[in-house]
Design a protein around this motif. Structure first.
Motif, PDB file in Angstrom:
ATOM      1  N   CYS A 259       0.834  -1.208   0.000  1.00 52.69           N
ATOM      2  CA  CYS A 259       0.000   0.000   0.000  1.00 52.69           C
ATOM      3  C   CYS A 259       0.867   1.256   0.000  1.00 52.69           C
ATOM      4  CB  CYS A 259      -0.928  -0.005   1.213  1.00 52.69           C
ATOM      5  SG  CYS A 259      -2.287  -1.196   1.085  1.00 52.69           S
ATOM      6  N   ARG A 260       1.965   1.231   0.763  1.00 58.04           N
ATOM      7  CA  ARG A 260       2.860   2.394   0.771  1.00 58.04           C
ATOM      8  C   ARG A 260       3.502   2.598  -0.589  1.00 58.04           C
ATOM      9  NH1 ARG A 260       3.801   0.418   6.037  1.00 58.04           N
ATOM     10  NH2 ARG A 260       5.589  -0.836   5.366  1.00 58.04           N
ATOM     11  N   LEU A 261       3.910   1.499  -1.233  1.00 58.62           N
ATOM     12  CA  LEU A 261       4.498   1.595  -2.572  1.00 58.62           C
ATOM     13  C   LEU A 261       3.475   2.133  -3.563  1.00 58.62           C
ATOM     14  CD1 LEU A 261       6.986   0.918  -4.353  1.00 58.62           C
ATOM     15  CD2 LEU A 261       5.932  -1.306  -4.786  1.00 58.62           C
ATOM     16  N   PHE A 262       2.232   1.667  -3.442  1.00 60.63           N
ATOM     17  CA  PHE A 262       1.162   2.120  -4.319  1.00 60.63           C
ATOM     18  C   PHE A 262       0.930   3.621  -4.158  1.00 60.63           C
ATOM     19  CE2 PHE A 262      -3.296   3.007  -5.212  1.00 60.63           C
ATOM     20  CZ  PHE A 262      -3.471   2.415  -6.454  1.00 60.63           C
ATOM     21  N   LEU A 263       0.890   4.083  -2.918  1.00 60.85           N
ATOM     22  CA  LEU A 263       0.679   5.505  -2.667  1.00 60.85           C
ATOM     23  C   LEU A 263       1.824   6.340  -3.226  1.00 60.85           C
ATOM     24  CD1 LEU A 263      -0.703   5.391   0.991  1.00 60.85           C
ATOM     25  CD2 LEU A 263      -1.978   5.947  -1.082  1.00 60.85           C
ATOM     26  N   ARG A 264       3.060   5.837  -3.094  1.00 60.79           N
ATOM     27  CA  ARG A 264       4.222   6.600  -3.541  1.00 60.79           C
ATOM     28  C   ARG A 264       4.359   6.618  -5.050  1.00 60.79           C
ATOM     29  NH1 ARG A 264       9.968   4.073  -2.514  1.00 60.79           N
ATOM     30  NH2 ARG A 264       9.457   3.200  -4.565  1.00 60.79           N
ATOM     31  N   ASP A 265       4.288   5.439  -5.690  1.00 63.42           N
ATOM     32  CA  ASP A 265       4.635   5.346  -7.107  1.00 63.42           C
ATOM     33  C   ASP A 265       3.440   5.296  -8.053  1.00 63.42           C
ATOM     34  OD1 ASP A 265       7.239   5.460  -6.399  1.00 63.42           O
ATOM     35  OD2 ASP A 265       7.716   3.366  -6.801  1.00 63.42           O
ATOM     36  N   ALA A 266       2.262   4.919  -7.549  1.00 59.25           N
ATOM     37  CA  ALA A 266       1.069   4.927  -8.397  1.00 59.25           C
ATOM     38  C   ALA A 266       0.328   6.252  -8.246  1.00 59.25           C
ATOM     39  CB  ALA A 266       0.158   3.753  -8.065  1.00 59.25           C
ATOM     40  N   LEU A 267      -0.125   6.561  -7.043  1.00 59.88           N
ATOM     41  CA  LEU A 267      -0.829   7.821  -6.829  1.00 59.88           C
ATOM     42  C   LEU A 267       0.127   9.006  -6.791  1.00 59.88           C
ATOM     43  CD1 LEU A 267      -3.561   6.827  -4.206  1.00 59.88           C
ATOM     44  CD2 LEU A 267      -3.741   6.961  -6.692  1.00 59.88           C
ATOM     45  N   GLY A 268       1.274   8.831  -6.128  1.00 59.27           N
ATOM     46  CA  GLY A 268       2.231   9.922  -6.016  1.00 59.27           C
ATOM     47  C   GLY A 268       3.121  10.113  -7.230  1.00 59.27           C
ATOM     48  N   GLN A 269       3.141   9.112  -8.150  1.00 61.91           N
ATOM     49  CA  GLN A 269       3.915   9.214  -9.396  1.00 61.91           C
ATOM     50  C   GLN A 269       5.394   9.523  -9.144  1.00 61.91           C
ATOM     51  OE1 GLN A 269       2.140   9.519 -13.001  1.00 61.91           O
ATOM     52  NE2 GLN A 269       1.255   7.973 -11.673  1.00 61.91           N
TER      53      GLN A 269
ATOM     54  N   ASN B  54       8.003  11.212 -11.848  1.00 60.33           N
ATOM     55  CA  ASN B  54       8.312  12.626 -11.662  1.00 60.33           C
ATOM     56  C   ASN B  54       9.803  12.917 -11.606  1.00 60.33           C
ATOM     57  OD1 ASN B  54       5.583  13.159 -11.602  1.00 60.33           O
ATOM     58  ND2 ASN B  54       5.446  13.136  -9.376  1.00 60.33           N
ATOM     59  N   ARG B  55      10.631  11.920 -11.887  1.00 60.46           N
ATOM     60  CA  ARG B  55      12.074  12.151 -11.860  1.00 60.46           C
ATOM     61  C   ARG B  55      12.504  13.116 -12.959  1.00 60.46           C
ATOM     62  NH1 ARG B  55      13.923   5.817 -11.046  1.00 60.46           N
ATOM     63  NH2 ARG B  55      13.471   5.672  -8.799  1.00 60.46           N
ATOM     64  N   ASN B  56      11.796  13.103 -14.069  1.00 62.25           N
ATOM     65  CA  ASN B  56      12.061  14.048 -15.155  1.00 62.25           C
ATOM     66  C   ASN B  56      11.066  15.196 -15.031  1.00 62.25           C
ATOM     67  OD1 ASN B  56      11.290  15.098 -18.009  1.00 62.25           O
ATOM     68  ND2 ASN B  56      13.308  14.180 -18.303  1.00 62.25           N
ATOM     69  N   ARG B  57      11.570  16.415 -14.888  1.00 63.37           N
ATOM     70  CA  ARG B  57      10.688  17.546 -14.582  1.00 63.37           C
ATOM     71  C   ARG B  57       9.657  17.802 -15.673  1.00 63.37           C
ATOM     72  NH1 ARG B  57      14.795  22.118 -11.989  1.00 63.37           N
ATOM     73  NH2 ARG B  57      15.437  20.884 -10.160  1.00 63.37           N
ATOM     74  N   PHE B  58      10.083  17.780 -16.912  1.00 64.64           N
ATOM     75  CA  PHE B  58       9.138  18.074 -17.986  1.00 64.64           C
ATOM     76  C   PHE B  58       8.057  16.997 -18.059  1.00 64.64           C
ATOM     77  CE2 PHE B  58       7.692  17.942 -22.407  1.00 64.64           C
ATOM     78  CZ  PHE B  58       7.276  19.255 -22.564  1.00 64.64           C
TER      79      PHE B  58
ATOM     80  N   ALA C  82       7.128  15.152 -15.664  1.00 65.80           N
ATOM     81  CA  ALA C  82       6.307  15.276 -14.456  1.00 65.80           C
ATOM     82  C   ALA C  82       5.189  16.287 -14.657  1.00 65.80           C
ATOM     83  CB  ALA C  82       7.175  15.681 -13.274  1.00 65.80           C
ATOM     84  N   VAL C  83       5.490  17.383 -15.340  1.00 63.73           N
ATOM     85  CA  VAL C  83       4.487  18.432 -15.528  1.00 63.73           C
ATOM     86  C   VAL C  83       3.313  17.926 -16.359  1.00 63.73           C
ATOM     87  CG1 VAL C  83       4.037  20.666 -16.594  1.00 63.73           C
ATOM     88  CG2 VAL C  83       6.102  20.332 -15.234  1.00 63.73           C
ATOM     89  N   PHE C  84       3.600  17.349 -17.540  1.00 63.58           N
ATOM     90  CA  PHE C  84       2.473  16.982 -18.393  1.00 63.58           C
ATOM     91  C   PHE C  84       1.790  15.686 -17.932  1.00 63.58           C
ATOM     92  CE2 PHE C  84       5.693  14.655 -21.032  1.00 63.58           C
ATOM     93  CZ  PHE C  84       5.040  13.439 -21.183  1.00 63.58           C
ATOM     94  N   HIS C  85       2.580  14.714 -17.450  1.00 63.14           N
ATOM     95  CA  HIS C  85       1.934  13.468 -17.046  1.00 63.14           C
ATOM     96  C   HIS C  85       1.142  13.645 -15.758  1.00 63.14           C
ATOM     97  CE1 HIS C  85       1.382   9.258 -15.840  1.00 63.14           C
ATOM     98  NE2 HIS C  85       1.485   8.999 -17.134  1.00 63.14           N
ATOM     99  N   SER C  86       1.658  14.455 -14.841  1.00 63.13           N
ATOM    100  CA  SER C  86       0.903  14.725 -13.619  1.00 63.13           C
ATOM    101  C   SER C  86      -0.400  15.438 -13.947  1.00 63.13           C
ATOM    102  CB  SER C  86       1.737  15.572 -12.655  1.00 63.13           C
ATOM    103  OG  SER C  86       2.864  14.857 -12.207  1.00 63.13           O
ATOM    104  N   GLY C  87      -0.361  16.345 -14.946  1.00 62.82           N
ATOM    105  CA  GLY C  87      -1.582  17.014 -15.356  1.00 62.82           C
ATOM    106  C   GLY C  87      -2.604  16.046 -15.916  1.00 62.82           C
TER     107      GLY C  87
ATOM    108  N   PRO D 132       8.896   3.411 -14.475  1.00 61.74           N
ATOM    109  CA  PRO D 132       7.975   4.059 -13.538  1.00 61.74           C
ATOM    110  C   PRO D 132       6.889   3.139 -13.008  1.00 61.74           C
ATOM    111  CG  PRO D 132       7.502   4.746 -15.788  1.00 61.74           C
ATOM    112  CD  PRO D 132       8.756   3.933 -15.843  1.00 61.74           C
ATOM    113  N   VAL D 133       6.691   1.975 -13.652  1.00 63.53           N
ATOM    114  CA  VAL D 133       5.617   1.071 -13.216  1.00 63.53           C
ATOM    115  C   VAL D 133       6.156  -0.270 -12.726  1.00 63.53           C
ATOM    116  CG1 VAL D 133       3.921   2.198 -14.677  1.00 63.53           C
ATOM    117  CG2 VAL D 133       5.181   0.244 -15.584  1.00 63.53           C
ATOM    118  N   HIS D 134       7.453  -0.344 -12.420  1.00 56.78           N
ATOM    119  CA  HIS D 134       8.075  -1.502 -11.773  1.00 56.78           C
ATOM    120  C   HIS D 134       7.996  -2.780 -12.610  1.00 56.78           C
ATOM    121  CE1 HIS D 134       8.829   0.206  -7.665  1.00 56.78           C
ATOM    122  NE2 HIS D 134       7.975   1.108  -8.137  1.00 56.78           N
TER     123      HIS D 134
END
Length: 714
Positions: A58-68, A72-76, A78-83, A386-388
């Motif tokens: 659950c912690r991994l899911f929150l960090r890497d699935a919901l928290g991305q 988000n390691r690549n800033r650009f 991170a901006v468009f995919h987070s959007g 990013p998806v293990h």
């Protein structure tokens, strides 16, 4: 105005709403069938436990699935995919709110939740802002794909249609909102800033009657587009909105070093994997979870130097093969289930799998043997994903089939395996024995001690330390530091044999198991509990592989143990090295086992003038090219991973390249000598640096040893 009364009419200007509900049924049915087809294929795979340790998952899911977090390691990016990601979630949540508000009355609940401050803050302001981010995200994603054109992406018409659909969903949603605001003179319009701007622009251009008609037509177009997109998702790479979070939740929690599975040789009908049905269900889920981002290939050292290996393409080729072979896979699973007596298509407990009805090792349709044997097993692909997705275990499983079933693998690896079989080490042709490195050091050998249990620590020298002349300096330095610190340690001497790491990573699991069981028997016979080794490959094998065969030891890489001795002031550096140092992280220390601090701590204790970091360091480090048996393969002159890494290190303009692995030492000495030109650059193990800083005493390098170094120490 009374804020508590703030709301809006849900289906303003829309009639025959029942048509929407009628269309929702086939949308759900088509979408469900698409995901169910994928699920049926996953079930063909072999069993593996991936729903244990729920708290960690659950912690991994929150960090890497919901928290991305990884995305988000690549800033650009991170901006468009987070959007896109956050916008999709918020817009979906807003749709659910509308359904609850409007449709709960039909079951007698009348949950009018879309009212008051909640309506204004969430349903209006937050939804508008995230909707704008969603639209901008689709634009930025399209610009990256078709403007910047990064080579690691997969370019298909499907990707273009997906981006166009996402953009269309966002824009049509704002048009609908804006025209409603304009025609109704919505008193709460300021809470919907994007919709308000659309309303202002439309009011100035067209009349209410035109906007009313346009609103009705756009509403139905938006609804059809949304339903069509949702039904289409499971049949495209957009299925990753479901498969990727599931893949993250079921990821391997034990680290890359423990990612390889054992083989039950008594029950196995085939050795290794050459069939999709022989992969685990998690392996098959991996294939459907791939987002085609190409990050794995972008960081792959073999691909970087122009070799055929592309971790992304291996996954995508297997994915395409899985879906092309759906009928054959389901048939094989049914036959396996009937044969096992289950009758449900599931594998029998402890079973190995169906016959290779759908072979995966085929240069024409799936995976090329050439690419498989170019892998250095560095796990950079797994760290970048990013998806293990777990690329490395699949590569090793396929190697096992080629090595143990077909006896087809590169000549250099054949020689290493043959040497391990006959001489218990991979260095064919070496003239050194297991004790040559220790001449003049007066070390305790377990077999010669009155009570071997008097030894506090076993110093495991390893093949790379004992049998490669350059690395004698490293293991001698380590031994002298242990002596100076007063550590009661011993060595195995001639009883030491290869841990089996090269055999396992090359693909000869049988040879690995034979070597492992022999070493475990020897160590347990002497009552060994604590092991220190200067080789990260040996360290990883003791820590992660041997427990699978009953070998339980407290194991330290020499940098970890030396760091402790310095912290306890059992070693006290007294001299400044006075040189600029850059450190090369061994893959099997940093990435496979997460240790990046200890070697740096030892370097810092050695008092360099400066320690610099380069971009590809730590868990993001670049392989020396020697892992996975590649140290024994003669690579093409223009495709040598060690030279690529050497150039990265040389670009740091350091005088010393610090290392912490015997394979890295030899690979980088070769690479740097080929690239350095007239520059003077030393390759020095962290133990040598520390010993030089400790100064004269029982643990210092002798004058003769210092003079014999081919490159100056720091």
């Amino acid at each position: 105005m009374d804020v508590s009364q703030a709301t809006r009419e849900v289906y303003w200007n829309i009639t025959h709403v029942w048509v929407m509900y009628l269309l929702l049924l086939p949308t759900v049915a088509i979408g469900f069938w698409g995901f169910y087809r994928r699920y049926r294929l996953w079930r063909v795979g072999q069993p593996v436990v991936r729903f244990d340790r729920l708290g960690e998952r659950c912690r991994l899911f929150l960090r890497d699935a919901l928290g991305q977090a990884r995305n988000n390691r690549n800033r650009f990016t991170a901006v468009f995919h987070s959007g896109l990601f956050a916008g999709f979630l918020i817009l979906f949540a807003a749709t659910v709110v509308v359904l609850i508000h409007e449709d709960s009355k039909y079951i007698g609940l009348n949950l009018e939740i879309m009212r008051g401050r909640f309506y204004l803050v969430f349903q209006s302001l937050i939804v508008d802002l995230f909707g704008l981010w969603f639209v901008l995200g689709s634009v930025l994603a399209a610009w990256r794909r078709y403007g910047r054109k990064p080579k690691q992406l997969v370019y298909t018409d499907e990707s273009a249609w997906i981006l166009l659909a996402l953009f269309g969903l966002g824009v049509t949603g704002f048009l609908i909102e804006g025209w409603r605001i304009a025609v109704t003179d919505d008193p709460w319009a300021a809470w919907s800033p994007v919709g308000w701007l659309v309303a202002q622009a439309s009011d100035a251009a067209v009349g209410d009657s035109v906007m009313r008609a346009a609103h009705r037509g756009m509403w139905w177009f938006h609804m059809v587009l949304a339903f069509g997109f949702l039904a289409w998702v499971p049949y495209t790479k957009m299925a990753h909105i479901v498969t990727s979070p599931l893949n993250i939740f079921t990821a391997n929690l034990d680290g890359y070093g423990r990612s390889l599975k054992t083989i039950d040789f008594e029950k196995a009908t085939t050795l290794g994997v050459n069939s999709l049905a022989e992969l685990s269900w998690k392996d098959l889920l991996d294939l459907d979870a791939c987002t085609e981002c190409g990050r794995c290939t972008a960081v792959c050292p073999a691909n970087t130097v122009g070799k055929a290996l592309s971790p992304r393409d291996i996954i995508l080729d297997l994915r395409d093969l899985m879906h092309r072979s759906e009928e054959a896979l389901l048939g094989a699973a049914a036959a396996r289930g009937a044969a096992s007596g289950n009758g449900d298509g599931k594998p029998a407990a402890g079973g190995v799998g169906a016959p290779a009805a759908v072979p995966i090792i085929d240069p024409q349709t799936a995976v090329s043997p050439e690419a498989l044997f170019q892998c250095t097993t560095c796990a950079a692909c797994m760290e970048a994903c990013p998806v293990h997705i777990e690329q490395l275990p699949k590569i090793i499983d396929a190697r096992r089939w080629l090595v143990m079933e077909q006896a087809e693998f590169p000549e250099g690896m054949v020689k290493a395996v043959t040497s391990m079989e006959s001489r218990q080490h991979p260095f064919a042709g070496t003239q050194f024995n297991r004790l040559d490195w220790a001449k003049g050091l007066e070390l305790d050998v377990l077999a010669e001690m009155n009570d071997p249990k008097d030894a506090e620590v076993l110093f495991w020298v390893g093949c790379g330390g004992a049998l490669v002349e350059r690395n004698h300096r490293t293991v001698r330095a380590t031994a002298k530091l242990l002596q100076q610190a007063g550590v009661k340690f011993a060595i195995l001497g001639r009883e030491e044999s290869c841990t089996g790491d090269p055999a396992r990573r090359i693909g000869n699991e049988f040879l690995f198991e034979m070597l492992a069981k022999g070493n475990i028997e020897t160590l347990d016979g002497y009552g060994v509990k604590k092991v220190v080794t200067s080789c990260p490959h040996c360290f990883n094998t003791f820590k992660n592989d041997y427990p699978q065969h009953g070998g339980q030891y407290e194991v330290y890489h020499h940098s970890q143990y030396l760091e402790r001795l310095v912290a306890e002031k059992r070693l006290q550096p007294s001299r400044e090295a006075g040189r600029k140092v850059v450190f090369h992280d061994p893959c099997y220390l940093a990435r496979h086992n997460g240790e990046v601090a200890a070697p740096r701590s030892v370097i810092d204790a050695s008092r360099p003038a400066e320690r610099v970091e380069i971009e590809r360091s730590g868990k993001k480090g670049f392989c020396c090219g020697g892992g996975g048996g590649m140290a024994f393969v003669d690579e093409p002159p223009n495709q040598r991973v060690n030279q690529e890494r050497a150039q990265q290190l040389l670009d740091a303009n350091a005088e010393v390249v610090a290392v912490a692995c015997p394979f890295c030492t030899t690979m980088l000495e070769d690479g740097i000598n080929a690239r350095k030109g007239d520059r003077q650059v030393a390759i020095v193990d962290v133990a040598e640096l520390l010993l030089d800083a400790v100064g004269e005493g029982p643990g210092s390098l002798s004058a003769s040893e210092s003079e014999s170094q081919t490159t100056p120490s720091a």
